[in-house]
Design an enzyme around this catalytic site. Structure first.
Site, PDB file in Angstrom:
ATOM      1  N   ARG A 229      34.396  45.782  35.146  1.00  0.00           N
ATOM      2  CA  ARG A 229      33.613  44.808  34.368  1.00  0.00           C
ATOM      3  C   ARG A 229      34.405  43.508  34.149  1.00  0.00           C
ATOM      4  NH1 ARG A 229      33.825  41.524  29.989  1.00  0.00           N
ATOM      5  NH2 ARG A 229      35.010  43.133  28.900  1.00  0.00           N
TER       6      ARG A 229
ATOM      7  N   CYS B  86      42.325  35.161  40.337  1.00  0.00           N
ATOM      8  CA  CYS B  86      43.026  35.004  41.603  1.00  0.00           C
ATOM      9  C   CYS B  86      44.490  34.691  41.305  1.00  0.00           C
ATOM     10  CB  CYS B  86      42.417  33.870  42.399  1.00  0.00           C
ATOM     11  SG  CYS B  86      43.373  33.498  43.868  1.00  0.00           S
TER      12      CYS B  86
END
Lengths: 304, 304
Positions: free
Chosen positions: B14, B239
């Site tokens: 999630r 990222c």
């Protein structure tokens, strides 16, 4: 644990660059060392006078050391492996050196082809000469929380080697988790065991971030009373993308943590982040630290 | 602090995937959730029933939740933003939900276009319905150590919001350093301030590693007594190469630290590392954790 001073020993130009793939020009190394001193770092390990056969990355030790515009009040120790290295270092004008030994017998044999006892013996003439010359000597103990060859390293061995280096005349002993195997509780227990034999003020914590534990380990050691920390700008010393990469803990991540804990290192974090980004760019790689990538955090109130 | 049990709440599917760029197929999400449960994780937050307009990455919440082969004894909470989300979650068979509020007024307004007080009020009918349905509710407090819009967040505000969620019926309050701004001393002080109003057993630590502090912060919170930790397999959720990236602390880095500190999470570290590498491969990215890249450390004696 606050309102206290922590001394950072910047090891990027040596422990970092010696593990970087590819040759870095001496001019870049010199600029790196000068920038680090300008950031407020009180001690910048400049290079290593090991044989170029062993560490070709630092074959330019003379050129680098002679090229540094030394800043008043900053120390520039250099690593020496033996008497020949000591002479080379002194001829360049080095006033502080570092020597080393492993806490793991297997690592010692693999790394320098000599057992721990023999490796310490080899340094005796260096220590005598350094004492005669008034040269300060720092000592490194490697593999203090694990060895790639023998696995576990008994804490008693770490204590024994650290105490030996201290007894030989090293003013400070840096305890290095060379392969980043340790976790905070182990780090603290190891440090406290050593501190029972060597004064805490003479100990430094040296962590590699191979398994992400370096800052947590440092925090545990700071809680136990250590006030000297080795670190490497930009996390130099291991490619962050290679399996098993093992760069030093990044100086800017350490300074960020220290500031948040109310511990003063005297380092200008903004200038340090800029330096981390600059050297990473010069090495054509991503910045190897989180703070270097994300930047610091501005807690000041702002207009929303 | 040892020989104790720590419960990890896996939030990768999630909190991790909702921040991943690019669409991840529902089949991959389902396999990820099942693999995580197979690793021994006792609680895997499965998805979020927010509007697909807000979080398109989780628009497949129904398909994912219905697709999971649920493992006996494992909990699969889902995030819900309001009554509509609650109904959707319940229609899929969700038996546990999570709600959220910010400790920063500015963040709350920017994030959900409502102040903190109003956001709590909006959840009252959800809490009432959950109580009537026998549905357990977990509460998240975000921006507990800093806000990207207002800067500093007063600890008193964190305490107030955490206590409000607890009083509304949340069985556990997860304290989230959403932007990874905090350091260990701040984390511990914040946790202890909250623990003066909400029992420590009802608190969880939730750190993002934006500035590399997550594990150190967790360690400080474990020392202060917290025994529930949120983490994200592979450090999913940011990222690692982008400036300001802010993935959750990686579950495998946490498990490695816990094991070294003698704290038992019941998680199979080898299987977890394999899962981290698998999902990272599926997302076509490097593993976002140190332990995921380097592997664990084998301390057993070996032939040299």
């Amino acid at each position: 644990m606050s309102d206290e001073r922590v001394r950072i020993v910047e090891v990027g130009p040596r422990d970092g660059l010696q593990n970087e793939p590819g040759r870095v020009p001496a001019t870049i190394k010199i600029e790196l060392i000068e920038r680090l001193a300008d950031c407020g770092l009180p001690c910048v390990e400049a290079t290593s006078f090991v044989s170029p056969k062993w560490v070709p990355q630092l074959a330019d030790a003379e050129e680098v050391f002679r090229g540094i515009r030394q800043r008043e009040g900053v120390r520039y120790p250099v690593l020496v492996p033996n008497e020949a290295g000591y002479r080379r270092a002194r001829e360049c004008g080095a006033e502080e050196i570092a020597i080393f030994a492993a806490a793991s017998e297997a690592f010692s044999r693999k790394n320098i082809n000599a057992g721990i006892a023999e490796s310490l013996e080899r340094f005796r003439p260096v220590m005598e000469q350094a004492r005669a010359d008034g040269v300060a000597v720092r000592g490194y103990v490697s593999t203090v929380l694990g060895c790639p060859y023998q696995g576990e390293v008994p804490v008693a061995e770490v204590v024994r080697v650290a105490a030996a280096l201290h007894a030989m005349g090293c003013y400070e002993i840096s305890l290095g988790d060379t392969i980043g195997a340790g976790t905070p509780r182990q780090a603290r227990q190891m440090l406290e065991a050593v501190a029972a034999e060597v004064p805490m003020q003479a100990l430094a914590a040296h962590f590699h971030d191979t398994r992400g534990q370096a800052l947590a380990n440092l925090y545990a050691c700071l809680e136990a009373g250590v006030r000297v920390v080795d670190a490497s700008v930009g996390g130099l010393g291991g490619c962050p993308y290679a399996p098993g990469a093992s760069g030093n803990v990044a100086t800017e991540d350490v300074v960020y943590m220290l500031e948040g804990c109310g511990l003063d290192s005297g380092v200008d974090l903004s200038a340090l982040i800029e330096t981390a980004r600059w050297i990473s760019g010069r090495l054509d790689r991503e910045v190897g630290s989180r703070v270097g990538r994300a930047g610091s955090f501005d807690a000041s109130p702002r207009a929303c």
